[in-house]
Scaffold this motif. Structure first.
Motif, PDB file in Angstrom:
ATOM      1  N   ASP A  58       0.836  -1.207   0.000  1.00  0.00           N
ATOM      2  CA  ASP A  58       0.000   0.000   0.000  1.00  0.00           C
ATOM      3  C   ASP A  58       0.872   1.259   0.000  1.00  0.00           C
ATOM      4  N   PHE A  59       1.905   1.242   0.825  1.00  0.00           N
ATOM      5  CA  PHE A  59       2.825   2.382   0.899  1.00  0.00           C
ATOM      6  C   PHE A  59       3.559   2.569  -0.424  1.00  0.00           C
ATOM      7  N   LEU A  60       4.065   1.483  -0.987  1.00  0.00           N
ATOM      8  CA  LEU A  60       4.785   1.555  -2.262  1.00  0.00           C
ATOM      9  C   LEU A  60       3.874   2.059  -3.380  1.00  0.00           C
ATOM     10  N   LYS A  61       2.642   1.581  -3.384  1.00  0.00           N
ATOM     11  CA  LYS A  61       1.690   1.996  -4.412  1.00  0.00           C
ATOM     12  C   LYS A  61       1.377   3.485  -4.301  1.00  0.00           C
ATOM     13  N   ALA A  62       1.149   3.949  -3.079  1.00  0.00           N
ATOM     14  CA  ALA A  62       0.833   5.367  -2.865  1.00  0.00           C
ATOM     15  C   ALA A  62       2.013   6.256  -3.251  1.00  0.00           C
ATOM     16  N   GLN A  63       3.212   5.834  -2.873  1.00  0.00           N
ATOM     17  CA  GLN A  63       4.413   6.601  -3.209  1.00  0.00           C
ATOM     18  C   GLN A  63       4.668   6.599  -4.718  1.00  0.00           C
ATOM     19  N   TRP A  64       4.374   5.470  -5.367  1.00  0.00           N
ATOM     20  CA  TRP A  64       4.570   5.376  -6.813  1.00  0.00           C
ATOM     21  C   TRP A  64       3.626   6.320  -7.560  1.00  0.00           C
ATOM     22  N   TYR A 140      13.470   4.041   4.801  1.00  0.00           N
ATOM     23  CA  TYR A 140      12.101   4.339   5.244  1.00  0.00           C
ATOM     24  C   TYR A 140      11.909   4.069   6.736  1.00  0.00           C
ATOM     25  N   LEU A 141      12.126   2.836   7.164  1.00  0.00           N
ATOM     26  CA  LEU A 141      11.826   2.471   8.550  1.00  0.00           C
ATOM     27  C   LEU A 141      12.817   3.052   9.553  1.00  0.00           C
ATOM     28  N   LEU A 142      14.100   3.029   9.215  1.00  0.00           N
ATOM     29  CA  LEU A 142      15.115   3.491  10.165  1.00  0.00           C
ATOM     30  C   LEU A 142      15.449   4.973  10.032  1.00  0.00           C
ATOM     31  N   PHE A 143      14.886   5.618   9.024  1.00  0.00           N
ATOM     32  CA  PHE A 143      15.200   7.033   8.805  1.00  0.00           C
ATOM     33  C   PHE A 143      13.938   7.865   8.566  1.00  0.00           C
ATOM     34  N   GLY A 144      13.208   7.549   7.527  1.00  0.00           N
ATOM     35  CA  GLY A 144      12.061   8.357   7.141  1.00  0.00           C
ATOM     36  C   GLY A 144      10.923   8.359   8.140  1.00  0.00           C
ATOM     37  N   LYS A 145      10.753   7.272   8.878  1.00  0.00           N
ATOM     38  CA  LYS A 145       9.640   7.175   9.822  1.00  0.00           C
ATOM     39  C   LYS A 145       9.895   7.925  11.124  1.00  0.00           C
ATOM     40  N   ILE A 146      11.111   8.388  11.322  1.00  0.00           N
ATOM     41  CA  ILE A 146      11.449   9.081  12.568  1.00  0.00           C
ATOM     42  C   ILE A 146      10.976  10.529  12.491  1.00  0.00           C
ATOM     43  N   ALA A 147      10.142  10.916  13.441  1.00  0.00           N
ATOM     44  CA  ALA A 147       9.550  12.254  13.418  1.00  0.00           C
ATOM     45  C   ALA A 147      10.479  13.312  14.005  1.00  0.00           C
ATOM     46  N   ASN A 148      11.219  12.952  15.047  1.00  0.00           N
ATOM     47  CA  ASN A 148      12.111  13.904  15.705  1.00  0.00           C
ATOM     48  C   ASN A 148      13.258  14.288  14.768  1.00  0.00           C
ATOM     49  N   LYS A 149      13.416  15.572  14.497  1.00  0.00           N
ATOM     50  CA  LYS A 149      14.401  16.032  13.522  1.00  0.00           C
ATOM     51  C   LYS A 149      15.833  15.727  13.950  1.00  0.00           C
ATOM     52  N   ALA A 150      16.116  15.907  15.234  1.00  0.00           N
ATOM     53  CA  ALA A 150      17.471  15.645  15.725  1.00  0.00           C
ATOM     54  C   ALA A 150      17.803  14.165  15.610  1.00  0.00           C
ATOM     55  N   LEU A 151      16.853  13.321  16.008  1.00  0.00           N
ATOM     56  CA  LEU A 151      17.073  11.879  15.931  1.00  0.00           C
ATOM     57  C   LEU A 151      17.154  11.422  14.478  1.00  0.00           C
ATOM     58  N   PHE A 195      13.976  13.489  -2.370  1.00  0.00           N
ATOM     59  CA  PHE A 195      12.771  13.125  -3.107  1.00  0.00           C
ATOM     60  C   PHE A 195      11.527  13.132  -2.220  1.00  0.00           C
ATOM     61  N   LYS A 196      11.743  12.867  -0.918  1.00  0.00           N
ATOM     62  CA  LYS A 196      10.615  12.655   0.000  1.00  0.00           C
ATOM     63  C   LYS A 196       9.696  11.559  -0.538  1.00  0.00           C
ATOM     64  N   ASN A 197      10.335  10.586  -1.163  1.00  0.00           N
ATOM     65  CA  ASN A 197       9.603   9.485  -1.781  1.00  0.00           C
ATOM     66  C   ASN A 197      10.540   8.283  -1.857  1.00  0.00           C
ATOM     67  N   ILE A 198      10.085   7.129  -1.378  1.00  0.00           N
ATOM     68  CA  ILE A 198      10.950   5.954  -1.308  1.00  0.00           C
ATOM     69  C   ILE A 198      11.400   5.491  -2.684  1.00  0.00           C
ATOM     70  N   TRP A 199      10.603   5.784  -3.717  1.00  0.00           N
ATOM     71  CA  TRP A 199      10.987   5.365  -5.062  1.00  0.00           C
ATOM     72  C   TRP A 199      12.205   6.127  -5.576  1.00  0.00           C
ATOM     73  N   GLY A 200      12.468   7.284  -5.003  1.00  0.00           N
ATOM     74  CA  GLY A 200      13.663   8.028  -5.392  1.00  0.00           C
ATOM     75  C   GLY A 200      14.925   7.261  -5.062  1.00  0.00           C
ATOM     76  N   SER A 201      15.020   6.773  -3.826  1.00  0.00           N
ATOM     77  CA  SER A 201      16.211   6.019  -3.429  1.00  0.00           C
ATOM     78  C   SER A 201      16.192   4.603  -3.994  1.00  0.00           C
ATOM     79  N   ILE A 202      15.000   4.017  -4.141  1.00  0.00           N
ATOM     80  CA  ILE A 202      14.921   2.674  -4.731  1.00  0.00           C
ATOM     81  C   ILE A 202      15.478   2.694  -6.151  1.00  0.00           C
ATOM     82  N   MET A 203      15.080   3.675  -6.940  1.00  0.00           N
ATOM     83  CA  MET A 203      15.515   3.736  -8.335  1.00  0.00           C
ATOM     84  C   MET A 203      17.026   3.906  -8.455  1.00  0.00           C
TER      85      MET A 203
END
Length: 230
Positions: A58-64, A140-151, A195-203
């Motif tokens: 679902d996430f991949l489809k929405a990002q695509w 995505y999971l170890l970086f993009g999902k983190i809300a705290n900017k410093a972390l 990119f703010k999109n996982i497909w940017g780094s995937i590609m």
């Protein structure tokens, strides 16, 4: 399945692949036969790939849907970024003394040359599909999902280091040889940030791996069909 559960399961895929390959395969003596080891490793990667697609489809489809709106522009940028990735790997390797990059021989690597071109194509399947699980895990999971900017800033480097370390087997445990891939992981994190999109780094990751593995393997296979050996 709840989102948080998906994320936790997703974080387990890459570590489980490593544990099965490093612990279970030797225990079952799968790694003693290069062909059996290659088939088993490829199946393991394919299963991990399918699990990640199931968890995050679902996430991949929405990002695509967002990524494809400017697909041509995004692909052109990705090509430029792939060139940047090659340059980064080359520069970082050049900064490390060559004697530290040397890998010790193992039975698996010694046996690799005995595999013909068709087996090389099979071996290229793993790096060909790896970007999907790795980008979802690290970027995505170890970086993009983190809300705290410093972390998140800290994890930009943390996920890069972990990304380099998961290539342990690629370099027979040579930590110095993993450093360029740690830097590459940080670079891919910045690409995801841009990119703010996982497909940017995937590609970018997929293009890089394809140029390093699948394209050479296919070329060797085609040449072998004409009886040309390299």
């Amino acid at each position: 399945m709840e989102t948080t559960k998906k994320q936790w399961w997703g974080l387990l895929v890459v570590p489980l692949e490593l544990m099965i390959g490093d612990l279970l395969f030797p225990l079952l003596k799968i790694d003693q036969n290069p062909k059996v080891s290659l088939i088993a490793s490829t199946m393991l990667f394919v299963i991990g790939f399918l699990v990640m697609l199931y968890l995050f489809h679902d996430f991949l489809k929405a990002q695509w849907q967002v990524y494809r709106q400017k697909l041509f522009r995004h692909l052109l940028i990705s090509i430029v970024l792939v060139v940047g990735a090659f340059l980064i790997l080359s520069i970082v390797r050049g900064l490390i003394p060559s004697n530290l990059l040397q890998q010790r021989n193992t039975s698996a690597t010694d046996a690799a040359p005995s595999l013909n071109a068709s087996w090389a194509v099979l071996a290229a399947v793993m790096p060909f599909i790896a970007p999907f699980a790795e980008e979802l895990t690290f970027r995505y999971l170890l970086f993009g999902k983190i809300a705290n900017k410093a972390l998140r800033f800290v994890m930009l480097f943390g996920q890069g280091i972990l990304f380099g370390l998961v290539h342990w087997n690629n370099f027979n445990g040579n930590i110095y040889a993993m450093i360029p891939y740690m830097v590459l992981g940080i670079y891919l994190g910045l690409i995801y940030w841009f990119f703010k999109n996982i497909w940017g780094s995937i590609m970018v990751h997929w293009m890089l791996n394809t140029m390093n593995s699948m394209l050479p393997a296919l070329l060797l296979f085609i040449l072998s069909l004409f009886g040309i050996q390299t």
